[in-house]
Scaffold this motif. Structure first.
Motif, PDB file in Angstrom:
ATOM      1  N   GLU A  40       0.835  -1.202   0.000  1.00 55.11           N
ATOM      2  CA  GLU A  40       0.000   0.000   0.000  1.00 55.11           C
ATOM      3  C   GLU A  40       0.867   1.248   0.000  1.00 55.11           C
ATOM      4  OE1 GLU A  40      -2.489  -0.369   3.382  1.00 55.11           O
ATOM      5  OE2 GLU A  40      -3.896  -1.773   2.431  1.00 55.11           O
ATOM      6  N   ALA A  41       1.952   1.218   0.738  1.00 59.14           N
ATOM      7  CA  ALA A  41       2.847   2.374   0.774  1.00 59.14           C
ATOM      8  C   ALA A  41       3.446   2.633  -0.596  1.00 59.14           C
ATOM      9  CB  ALA A  41       3.951   2.146   1.816  1.00 59.14           C
ATOM     10  N   GLU A  81      -8.006   6.809   0.259  1.00 57.16           N
ATOM     11  CA  GLU A  81      -9.070   5.809   0.342  1.00 57.16           C
ATOM     12  C   GLU A  81      -9.382   5.230  -1.030  1.00 57.16           C
ATOM     13  OE1 GLU A  81     -13.708   5.458   1.955  1.00 57.16           O
ATOM     14  OE2 GLU A  81     -12.562   7.331   2.177  1.00 57.16           O
ATOM     15  N   ALA A  82      -9.351   6.116  -2.041  1.00 59.18           N
ATOM     16  CA  ALA A  82      -9.614   5.643  -3.398  1.00 59.18           C
ATOM     17  C   ALA A  82      -8.527   4.668  -3.863  1.00 59.18           C
ATOM     18  CB  ALA A  82      -9.717   6.833  -4.347  1.00 59.18           C
ATOM     19  N   ARG A  99      -9.859   1.387   1.210  1.00 55.02           N
ATOM     20  CA  ARG A  99     -10.324   1.380   2.599  1.00 55.02           C
ATOM     21  C   ARG A  99     -10.068   2.764   3.190  1.00 55.02           C
ATOM     22  NH1 ARG A  99      -6.114   0.881   6.295  1.00 55.02           N
ATOM     23  NH2 ARG A  99      -4.075   0.369   5.369  1.00 55.02           N
ATOM     24  N   ALA A 100     -10.792   3.085   4.284  1.00 53.20           N
ATOM     25  CA  ALA A 100     -10.626   4.397   4.940  1.00 53.20           C
ATOM     26  C   ALA A 100      -9.338   4.421   5.751  1.00 53.20           C
ATOM     27  CB  ALA A 100     -11.816   4.692   5.838  1.00 53.20           C
ATOM     28  N   ALA A 157      -2.142   6.611   9.667  1.00 56.61           N
ATOM     29  CA  ALA A 157      -1.833   5.525   8.745  1.00 56.61           C
ATOM     30  C   ALA A 157      -1.053   6.028   7.560  1.00 56.61           C
ATOM     31  CB  ALA A 157      -3.133   4.858   8.299  1.00 56.61           C
ATOM     32  N   ILE A 158      -1.438   7.248   7.074  1.00 55.24           N
ATOM     33  CA  ILE A 158      -0.705   7.798   5.938  1.00 55.24           C
ATOM     34  C   ILE A 158       0.731   8.090   6.339  1.00 55.24           C
ATOM     35  CG2 ILE A 158      -0.560   9.787   4.418  1.00 55.24           C
ATOM     36  CD1 ILE A 158      -3.599   9.844   4.334  1.00 55.24           C
ATOM     37  N   ALA A 159       0.905   8.593   7.552  1.00 53.13           N
ATOM     38  CA  ALA A 159       2.260   8.879   8.010  1.00 53.13           C
ATOM     39  C   ALA A 159       3.087   7.604   8.104  1.00 53.13           C
ATOM     40  CB  ALA A 159       2.197   9.590   9.346  1.00 53.13           C
ATOM     41  N   ARG A 160       2.451   6.515   8.526  1.00 49.70           N
ATOM     42  CA  ARG A 160       3.170   5.249   8.620  1.00 49.70           C
ATOM     43  C   ARG A 160       3.527   4.700   7.241  1.00 49.70           C
ATOM     44  NH1 ARG A 160       0.904  -0.303  11.440  1.00 49.70           N
ATOM     45  NH2 ARG A 160       2.901  -1.463  11.383  1.00 49.70           N
TER      46      ARG A 160
END
Length: 458
Positions: free
Chosen positions: A248-249, A305-306, A310-311, A316-319
């Motif tokens: 995902e990252a 999310e797009a 998932r939301a 989470a974005i920072a991780r």
């Protein structure tokens, strides 16, 4: 009264009677001789005079010796001589048949009745045969001789051809049953191979080797899969991130729009922090920067999310953030890439293992089916081999027992051409002279025999 004639003795009377009878017998014998000779001369005068042409042939055939003949010399020689005599006796009969005479007569433009009967003499102890035939002229006798020889040769050739055809027909009849069995066995074997999809046992061996090769390949791919899983798991542990989060990252890192929103959010947050130090919270500048930060944050979260399905929140974005927004890859980003690559490799290897398992299963199923059908194939192969052996045995036996046509009808060679006779001969001369001689001998003996001897005989 005295008798004027002297008395006649009985012996003198008997002698006188004997002389009278002898004279009568001599007269009768002379009359008979004259009659017989007159008849003979009359017949000889009116009988046809003919020319005789003579020629000789040699039978060239050699009688094959058997093993028993080779072991006994005298017996073998006697057997060979007997066989040679049989050939000549057969040839003598063939040469005088009506079919040969008819063919010879046709060659010289005669009918069979006009073509005289040839005389054949077999010379004992040799391979020679002598032929004679008569004709009204010298040339006719010679032409008839040549025509008879040609017709005799043609008849021998016909008999040889007939024997070859009969022998071939016998061979065909003998082989027909064995050939039909062989063809039936071959058809059953071929039909089963087509229906079963099994041509030979080599297919089963090849299939087993293919399965073994796939099993070795699966072991190698499974080992590679385990290695990729271990490396991905180790790296994820070191980074405190699972392979899915790393993926995902990496997804967020490669999206330009998300990176743009991330830069805008970072700039708005930094600007808000600067103005918040100098100005109060209700200052228009602080309120404007706060609104700008909120807008950038909303766009950033919506885009994340797009992309991730998932939301997510800012934590989470920072991780999942791999570094600054520059185009240059950071060490953290390289580690994330490795996690993703290991995970992709592991999945690919897992898919390959599944495919190999599927192939092995299919081949094993086919191997089981072919192994069951192989027993039927072996039985059909044995049937065909037995049929081939029987056919070959019969063929070899027929070849060994076959008789060459020249063994039954040996070739002949003319060793003395038909003669062109110089003198005429009367065909009835010898017969008439023989009868005449016998009759005259009997009559003369009776005429010259003393009467007393005849009386004694009576």
């Amino acid at each position: 009264m005295t008798n004027e004639y002297p008395p006649i003795s009985p012996s003198a009377l008997a002698a006188s009677i004997d002389r009278g009878r002898r004279l009568r017998y001599v007269a009768l014998a002379l009359a008979a001789n004259l009659s017989i000779w007159g008849i003979v001369l009359f017949l000889l005068k009116d009988s046809p005079r003919e020319y005789t042409s003579q020629w000789s042939i040699m039978v060239l055939g050699k009688v094959p010796k058997s093993a028993s003949d080779e072991g006994s010399g005298s017996t073998g020689a006697t057997s060979a001589a007997s066989e040679a005599g049989n050939f000549k006796a057969s040839y003598k009969l063939i040469a005088t048949t009506d079919s040969v005479r008819k063919a010879a007569a046709a060659k010289v433009g005669m009918t069979t009745e006009q073509f005289s009967q040839p005389q054949v003499q077999v010379l004992p102890g040799t391979e020679l045969m002598t032929f004679t035939i008569t004709g009204s002229t010298r040339q006719e006798a010679q032409k008839k001789a040549y025509a008879l020889h040609e017709a005799f040769q043609e008849r021998l050739n016909q008999l040889r051809i007939q024997q070859a055809e009969e022998q071939e027909a016998g061979f065909e009849n003998t082989l027909s049953v064995a050939r039909k069995k062989l063809e039936s066995a071959q058809f059953r074997l071929s039909d089963y191979k087509v229906r079963a999809g099994l041509a030979s046992k080599d297919q089963i061996d090849e299939l087993a080797r293919s399965i073994e090769t796939l099993r070795r390949s699966r072991a190698e791919v499974a080992a590679q899969q385990r290695d990729a899983s271990i490396r991905a798991r180790q790296l994820a542990t070191d980074l405190n991130m699972s392979s899915s989060l790393a993926s995902e990252a990496f997804t967020l890192r490669t999206d330009p729009l998300f990176q743009q929103y991330l830069r805008e959010y970072s700039e708005a947050t930094a600007s808000l922090a600067n103005v918040s130090i100098k100005l109060g919270p209700n200052h228009p500048v602080v309120v404007g920067e706060t609104a700008r930060q909120s807008a950038a944050q909303a766009a950033l979260l919506e885009r994340a999310e797009a992309l991730l399905g998932r939301a997510v929140d800012l934590a989470a974005i920072a991780r999942l953030n791999t570094g600054s927004g520059s185009q240059t890859a950071t060490p953290r980003e390289d580690l994330f890439k490795q996690i993703v690559n290991y995970n992709v490799e592991r999945q690919a290897l897992a898919a390959r293992v599944q495919e190999i398992d599927r192939q092995i299963y299919q081949l094993e199923q086919r191997l089981n089916i072919l192994a069951q059908r192989n027993s039927t194939l072996d039985a059909l192969n044995r049937d065909m081999q037995i049929a081939e052996a029987i056919f070959s045995s019969k063929l070899a036996g027929l070849d060994a027992s076959s008789v060459p046509i020249f063994n039954s009808y040996p070739p002949i060679q003319m060793v003395a051409d038909p003669t062109l006779p110089e003198k005429r001969c009367n065909s009835q001369t010898k017969t008439l002279f023989y009868l005449c001689h016998n009759c005259l001998f009997v009559d003369n003996c009776r005429a010259l025999t003393p009467l007393s001897t005849q009386n004694t005989a009576l």
